[in-house]
Design a protein around this motif. Structure first.
Motif, PDB file in Angstrom:
ATOM      1  N   PHE A  12       0.836  -1.201   0.000  1.00 37.29           N
ATOM      2  CA  PHE A  12       0.000   0.000   0.000  1.00 37.29           C
ATOM      3  C   PHE A  12       0.870   1.249   0.000  1.00 37.29           C
ATOM      4  N   ASP A  13       0.473   2.242  -0.794  1.00 40.36           N
ATOM      5  CA  ASP A  13       1.180   3.514  -0.859  1.00 40.36           C
ATOM      6  C   ASP A  13       0.815   4.383   0.342  1.00 40.36           C
ATOM      7  N   ALA A  14       1.793   5.147   0.838  1.00 42.06           N
ATOM      8  CA  ALA A  14       1.550   6.080   1.943  1.00 42.06           C
ATOM      9  C   ALA A  14       2.718   7.040   2.040  1.00 42.06           C
ATOM     10  N   THR A  15       2.475   8.200   2.608  1.00 46.38           N
ATOM     11  CA  THR A  15       3.543   9.159   2.861  1.00 46.38           C
ATOM     12  C   THR A  15       4.301   8.798   4.136  1.00 46.38           C
ATOM     13  N   HIS A  58       1.457  10.919  -2.231  1.00 43.57           N
ATOM     14  CA  HIS A  58       0.287  10.043  -2.115  1.00 43.57           C
ATOM     15  C   HIS A  58      -1.001  10.834  -1.895  1.00 43.57           C
ATOM     16  N   ASN A  59      -2.004  10.552  -2.731  1.00 44.74           N
ATOM     17  CA  ASN A  59      -3.344  11.116  -2.584  1.00 44.74           C
ATOM     18  C   ASN A  59      -4.261  10.011  -2.076  1.00 44.74           C
ATOM     19  N   PRO A  60      -4.772  10.125  -0.855  1.00 46.97           N
ATOM     20  CA  PRO A  60      -5.553   9.035  -0.272  1.00 46.97           C
ATOM     21  C   PRO A  60      -6.890   8.826  -0.979  1.00 46.97           C
ATOM     22  N   PRO A  61      -7.429   7.617  -0.857  1.00 49.95           N
ATOM     23  CA  PRO A  61      -8.756   7.364  -1.424  1.00 49.95           C
ATOM     24  C   PRO A  61      -9.830   8.189  -0.728  1.00 49.95           C
ATOM     25  N   PRO A  69     -10.803   6.478  -6.055  1.00 43.67           N
ATOM     26  CA  PRO A  69     -11.273   5.219  -5.462  1.00 43.67           C
ATOM     27  C   PRO A  69     -10.206   4.495  -4.655  1.00 43.67           C
ATOM     28  N   GLN A  70     -10.690   3.558  -3.824  1.00 45.34           N
ATOM     29  CA  GLN A  70      -9.802   2.772  -2.968  1.00 45.34           C
ATOM     30  C   GLN A  70      -8.894   1.848  -3.776  1.00 45.34           C
ATOM     31  N   HIS A 187      -4.246  10.234 -10.197  1.00 42.74           N
ATOM     32  CA  HIS A 187      -5.060   9.022 -10.353  1.00 42.74           C
ATOM     33  C   HIS A 187      -4.261   7.838  -9.804  1.00 42.74           C
ATOM     34  N   PRO A 188      -4.070   7.809  -8.480  1.00 43.07           N
ATOM     35  CA  PRO A 188      -3.095   6.891  -7.886  1.00 43.07           C
ATOM     36  C   PRO A 188      -3.509   5.431  -7.913  1.00 43.07           C
ATOM     37  N   GLN A 189      -2.484   4.576  -7.936  1.00 42.98           N
ATOM     38  CA  GLN A 189      -2.700   3.138  -7.861  1.00 42.98           C
ATOM     39  C   GLN A 189      -3.218   2.709  -6.490  1.00 42.98           C
ATOM     40  N   GLN A 190      -2.829   3.426  -5.440  1.00 41.37           N
ATOM     41  CA  GLN A 190      -3.140   3.159  -4.032  1.00 41.37           C
ATOM     42  C   GLN A 190      -2.418   1.929  -3.479  1.00 41.37           C
TER      43      GLN A 190
END
Length: 240
Positions: A12-15, A58-61, A69-70, A187-190
């Motif tokens: 999972f992506d995160a800052t 990172h842009n959160p869902p 989207p998630q 439009h992140p992969q998340q």
């Protein structure tokens, strides 16, 4: 013989991956087994792993909409899901929705996850499945089933499930599905799946097989290839 890879984990992506890994370790009881180079991996007692990848932009869902989207979420099994949800909120989660036997929350990085009641699980949470959004859940299940040598365990109107060797992937039907546009941070992969192969020749063969099944090659090197599945989710093939 058909070339297949082996599912290693979801990342999972995160800052703030230190904070996010600590959240999940405290919530689930899983152990930190890797912390290097902007990457942290947790491991459950049954050997399943979940990782966290540092992404500065990172842009959160924004669940449950499709504006951002998630894309992925975890389905976690716990005996006493209400008590676990309260503990998750105390650790920094946000409660989003309740069902008869499940509670949906967002972790501190904004990724939704489900706490699902399962009697007798024990003191440590179990990872039931990594769940991936899809415009055609059955088709995406067949894609990953063929790529990973995993068996179709369920296929219904709400989604599909593949399993093998104690690991499961679920695919959730989303009617207004919006795909990621990797590497565009708007439009992140998340999250993404890591799939491992044996060596350079196996990498080439599995990469070719993925493209035959409908994947799109995005980038690559001598020991790794990044592709997008037919629904647009990036995933990595790599030699350990």
């Amino acid at each position: 013989m058909t070339a297949t890879g082996r599912l290693e984990l979801v990342a999972f992506d995160a800052t703030d991956i230190e904070g996010l890994a600590s959240f999940y370790a405290d919530l689930t009881g899983w152990e930190t087994v890797r912390n290097v180079g902007g990457w942290i991996t947790l491991r459950a007692d049954d050997g399943q792993e979940v990782a966290f990848q540092q992404v500065a932009e990172h842009n959160p869902p924004r669940w449950p909409g499709q504006e951002r989207p998630q894309q992925f979420h975890l389905d976690l099994l716990v005996d006493g899901h209400e008590e676990a949800a309260q503990r998750a909120v105390a650790l920094g989660a946000t409660r989003l929705a309740d069902g008869a036997t499940w509670i949906t929350l967002a972790d501190p990085a904004g990724h939704p996850f489900d706490l699902c009641q399962r009697d007798g699980v024990g003191p440590q949470m179990q990872l039931f499945a990594v769940t991936i959004d899809a415009p055609d859940a059955s088709a995406l299940a067949r894609f990953y089933g063929s790529l990973l040598g995993m068996e179709l365990a369920y296929d219904g109107p709400e989604g599909a499930l593949i399993s093998e060797g104690g690991k499961s992937l679920m695919f959730q039907q989303v009617s207004d599905y919006t795909p990621p546009r990797w590497p565009d941070p708007a439009h992140p992969q998340q999250a993404h799946l890591d799939i491992i192969v044996d060596d350079a020749d196996h990498l080439k063969a599995v990469g070719a097989r993925a493209e035959e099944l409908g994947a799109t090659r995005l980038a690559g090197g001598t020991s790794w290839i990044t592709l997008a599945d037919p629904a647009g989710h990036p995933f990595d093939l790599s030699v350990p």
